[in-house]
Write a protein that holds these residues in place. Structure first.
Motif, PDB file in Angstrom:
ATOM      1  N   MET A 199     -29.286 -45.822  -5.769  1.00  0.00           N
ATOM      2  CA  MET A 199     -28.738 -44.738  -6.877  1.00  0.00           C
ATOM      3  C   MET A 199     -27.817 -43.790  -6.668  1.00  0.00           C
ATOM      4  SD  MET A 199     -29.809 -44.849 -10.034  1.00  0.00           S
ATOM      5  CE  MET A 199     -29.366 -43.414 -10.951  1.00  0.00           C
ATOM      6  N   GLU A 200     -27.859 -42.765  -5.536  1.00  0.00           N
ATOM      7  CA  GLU A 200     -27.280 -41.664  -5.197  1.00  0.00           C
ATOM      8  C   GLU A 200     -25.492 -42.205  -5.399  1.00  0.00           C
ATOM      9  OE1 GLU A 200     -27.898 -41.271  -0.676  1.00  0.00           O
ATOM     10  OE2 GLU A 200     -29.006 -39.474  -2.000  1.00  0.00           O
ATOM     11  N   ALA A 201     -25.601 -44.065  -4.926  1.00  0.00           N
ATOM     12  CA  ALA A 201     -23.687 -44.543  -4.962  1.00  0.00           C
ATOM     13  C   ALA A 201     -23.201 -44.624  -6.535  1.00  0.00           C
ATOM     14  CB  ALA A 201     -22.897 -46.077  -3.812  1.00  0.00           C
ATOM     15  N   PHE A 202     -24.569 -45.288  -7.604  1.00  0.00           N
ATOM     16  CA  PHE A 202     -24.240 -45.490  -9.107  1.00  0.00           C
ATOM     17  C   PHE A 202     -24.026 -44.249  -9.229  1.00  0.00           C
ATOM     18  CE2 PHE A 202     -25.645 -49.553  -8.267  1.00  0.00           C
ATOM     19  CZ  PHE A 202     -26.771 -49.538  -8.614  1.00  0.00           C
ATOM     20  N   LEU A 203     -24.575 -42.982  -9.018  1.00  0.00           N
ATOM     21  CA  LEU A 203     -23.920 -41.381  -9.785  1.00  0.00           C
ATOM     22  C   LEU A 203     -23.071 -41.030  -9.356  1.00  0.00           C
ATOM     23  CD1 LEU A 203     -27.543 -40.055  -8.661  1.00  0.00           C
ATOM     24  CD2 LEU A 203     -26.752 -40.120 -11.279  1.00  0.00           C
ATOM     25  N   LYS A 204     -22.915 -41.447  -8.285  1.00  0.00           N
ATOM     26  CA  LYS A 204     -21.216 -41.070  -8.015  1.00  0.00           C
ATOM     27  C   LYS A 204     -20.040 -41.394  -8.385  1.00  0.00           C
ATOM     28  CE  LYS A 204     -21.007 -39.676  -2.623  1.00  0.00           C
ATOM     29  NZ  LYS A 204     -22.428 -40.088  -2.309  1.00  0.00           N
ATOM     30  N   ALA A 205     -20.230 -42.744  -8.885  1.00  0.00           N
ATOM     31  CA  ALA A 205     -19.562 -43.927  -9.368  1.00  0.00           C
ATOM     32  C   ALA A 205     -19.372 -43.723 -10.834  1.00  0.00           C
ATOM     33  CB  ALA A 205     -19.845 -45.384  -9.208  1.00  0.00           C
ATOM     34  N   GLU A 206     -20.589 -43.517 -10.920  1.00  0.00           N
ATOM     35  CA  GLU A 206     -20.788 -43.862 -13.052  1.00  0.00           C
ATOM     36  C   GLU A 206     -21.310 -41.995 -12.792  1.00  0.00           C
ATOM     37  OE1 GLU A 206     -19.468 -47.810 -12.841  1.00  0.00           O
ATOM     38  OE2 GLU A 206     -19.598 -46.322 -14.636  1.00  0.00           O
ATOM     39  N   GLY A 207     -21.696 -41.250 -12.802  1.00  0.00           N
ATOM     40  CA  GLY A 207     -22.288 -40.103 -13.217  1.00  0.00           C
ATOM     41  C   GLY A 207     -22.667 -39.776 -14.565  1.00  0.00           C
ATOM     42  N   LYS A 208     -22.364 -39.124 -15.360  1.00  0.00           N
ATOM     43  CA  LYS A 208     -23.474 -38.533 -16.436  1.00  0.00           C
ATOM     44  C   LYS A 208     -23.148 -39.987 -17.160  1.00  0.00           C
ATOM     45  CE  LYS A 208     -23.301 -33.693 -16.524  1.00  0.00           C
ATOM     46  NZ  LYS A 208     -23.665 -33.529 -14.853  1.00  0.00           N
ATOM     47  N   LYS A 209     -22.494 -40.103 -17.329  1.00  0.00           N
ATOM     48  CA  LYS A 209     -22.109 -42.251 -18.140  1.00  0.00           C
ATOM     49  C   LYS A 209     -23.473 -42.739 -17.954  1.00  0.00           C
ATOM     50  CE  LYS A 209     -18.703 -44.125 -16.381  1.00  0.00           C
ATOM     51  NZ  LYS A 209     -17.236 -44.810 -16.305  1.00  0.00           N
ATOM     52  N   ILE A 210     -24.812 -42.842 -17.272  1.00  0.00           N
ATOM     53  CA  ILE A 210     -25.468 -43.486 -16.664  1.00  0.00           C
ATOM     54  C   ILE A 210     -26.633 -42.774 -17.986  1.00  0.00           C
ATOM     55  CG2 ILE A 210     -27.627 -43.966 -15.549  1.00  0.00           C
ATOM     56  CD1 ILE A 210     -25.494 -43.443 -12.802  1.00  0.00           C
ATOM     57  N   ASN A 211     -27.061 -43.866 -18.416  1.00  0.00           N
ATOM     58  CA  ASN A 211     -28.206 -43.497 -19.216  1.00  0.00           C
ATOM     59  C   ASN A 211     -29.574 -44.052 -18.782  1.00  0.00           C
ATOM     60  OD1 ASN A 211     -25.632 -44.411 -21.891  1.00  0.00           O
ATOM     61  ND2 ASN A 211     -26.490 -42.832 -21.717  1.00  0.00           N
ATOM     62  N   VAL A 212     -29.636 -45.133 -18.475  1.00  0.00           N
ATOM     63  CA  VAL A 212     -30.844 -45.482 -17.714  1.00  0.00           C
ATOM     64  C   VAL A 212     -31.330 -46.095 -16.751  1.00  0.00           C
ATOM     65  CG1 VAL A 212     -32.761 -48.015 -18.712  1.00  0.00           C
ATOM     66  CG2 VAL A 212     -31.083 -46.398 -20.638  1.00  0.00           C
ATOM     67  N   LEU A 213     -31.934 -46.335 -16.029  1.00  0.00           N
ATOM     68  CA  LEU A 213     -32.075 -46.975 -15.496  1.00  0.00           C
ATOM     69  C   LEU A 213     -33.600 -48.300 -14.739  1.00  0.00           C
ATOM     70  CD1 LEU A 213     -32.417 -47.615 -11.972  1.00  0.00           C
ATOM     71  CD2 LEU A 213     -33.978 -45.628 -11.415  1.00  0.00           C
ATOM     72  N   TYR A 214     -32.952 -49.394 -14.230  1.00  0.00           N
ATOM     73  CA  TYR A 214     -34.203 -50.335 -14.680  1.00  0.00           C
ATOM     74  C   TYR A 214     -34.075 -50.347 -12.537  1.00  0.00           C
ATOM     75  CZ  TYR A 214     -35.674 -55.096 -14.702  1.00  0.00           C
ATOM     76  OH  TYR A 214     -36.763 -56.416 -14.907  1.00  0.00           O
ATOM     77  N   ALA A 215     -35.079 -50.473 -12.302  1.00  0.00           N
ATOM     78  CA  ALA A 215     -35.783 -50.262 -10.883  1.00  0.00           C
ATOM     79  C   ALA A 215     -36.536 -51.884 -11.216  1.00  0.00           C
ATOM     80  CB  ALA A 215     -35.890 -49.208 -10.346  1.00  0.00           C
TER      81      ALA A 215
END
Ligand code: GZL
Length: 320
Positions: A208-224
């Motif tokens: 998730m740290e990597a996702f946030l670095k790559a996509e930042g505030k563009k992430i609306n949803v996490l499906y785990a």
């Protein structure tokens, strides 16, 4: 016919009386060899507890092997059970493929195999007598349906990041399939990143740290694909200065205690139930197989879905 104190003829079968108990009634204990995946998540720990306590309650001798999430350890354990001539073998296959050879060895040794929790992908279905566990595809569909309803007023795009379970495992494959089957109906939903977190909190946080670095505030949803990865990801989201379940909607699966705690803290939006409490069903199936009774080829666990709004009310009733 005089009654010999040592031998009694009953029903055409001879019983030797030993210490006053007819041998036929002092039956030897059923021996079950169980290969568990590991201890990667709260779900797995609860599953292990259910199996151990149910074996004790059922008077079944349990030989338990923890594979530490390695397929080669599961194969080794199954071979050891065969060598020990256990009555039944049961296991939760860490991944779907690669078990055919050892299952053939169990069949050749005339030891029935029961699959619990996860399925194997083999052509010859006679290699296992029964598979008991959840419908993972339906769990993925439930997650998808909840999101579609949650986002019905949103124009989009709705950018989703996905934390997958163990690569090649039945739950990871099917939960992805079920979720995508539902969201593909509306093009506003986009899975922008998808990577395995191997069902663990630590890996879930790291990815998730990597996702946030790559996509930042563009992430609306996490499906785990499980609560443990979602809980790890929640830590990463907070450390990035964002509010979990508000800035990023979070959907996960299992409905373990940790998920209810996160929902009661307002940090997780919903968890789809996947019950680990398979012990009693497994022990009944073991007894039936040994007794030569028919056992269903597929036993599906019935499960619900828990949004954060009901978490506080439901939590006291939870058994895992
Ligand atoms: C699902 C089970 C999965 C859980 C994870 O039945 O195989 O493995 O969802 C666990 O928490 O690690």
């Amino acid at each position: 016919m005089t009654l010999d104190r040592r031998t009694v003829l009953a029903g055409g079968a001879a019983f030797t009386l030993a210490a006053g108990i007819p041998r036929a009634f002092a039956q030897k204990k059923i021996v079950l060899g169980f290969s568990q995946i590991g201890a990667e998540s709260e779900w797995r720990t609860a599953n292990t507890e259910s199996i151990k306590s149910a074996a004790k309650d059922a008077g079944i001798e349990l030989k338990f092997a923890d594979a530490q999430q390695k397929q080669e350890n599961q194969i080794k354990a199954i071979r050891s059970f065969i060598a020990q001539k256990v009555d039944v073998i049961a296991f939760s296959p860490v991944v779907e493929t690669g078990f055919e050879t050892v299952l053939r060895e169990a069949k050749a040794a005339k030891i029935p195999v029961i699959l619990t929790d996860r399925a194997v992908n083999v052509k010859d279905q006679s290699l296992w007598v029964s598979f008991m566990g959840s419908d993972f595809t339906e769990e993925g569909r439930k997650a998808g349906r909840w999101l579609v309803e949650k986002m019905k007023a949103e124009k989009g795009p709705v950018n989703i990041v996905e934390l997958q379970g163990t690569v090649g495992s039945a739950p990871a494959i099917d939960r992805k399939k079920g979720f995508e089957e539902i969201i593909k109906a509306d093009p506003k939903f986009k899975i922008v990143r998808s990577q395995t977190g191997d069902f663990t909190r630590a890996k879930g946080k790291e990815v998730m740290e990597a996702f946030l670095k790559a996509e930042g505030k563009k992430i609306n949803v996490l499906y785990a694909h499980n609560d443990d990865m979602a809980i790890g990801a929640i830590q990463a989201i907070e450390e990035a200065g964002l509010k979990p379940a508000k800035d990023i909607v979070i959907i996960s699966i299992d409905a373990v205690k940790g998920a209810f705690e996160a929902m009661m803290q307002g940090k997780l939006n919903v968890s789809v139930e996947c019950s680990p409490l398979l012990g009693p069903q497994l022990m009944q199936a073991v007894k039936d197989v040994v007794a030569g009774k028919p056992v269903p080829k597929r036993i599906v666990t019935e499960e619900g879905i828990f949004p954060m709004e009901v978490a506080a009310k439901e939590f006291p009733k939870r058994k895992y």
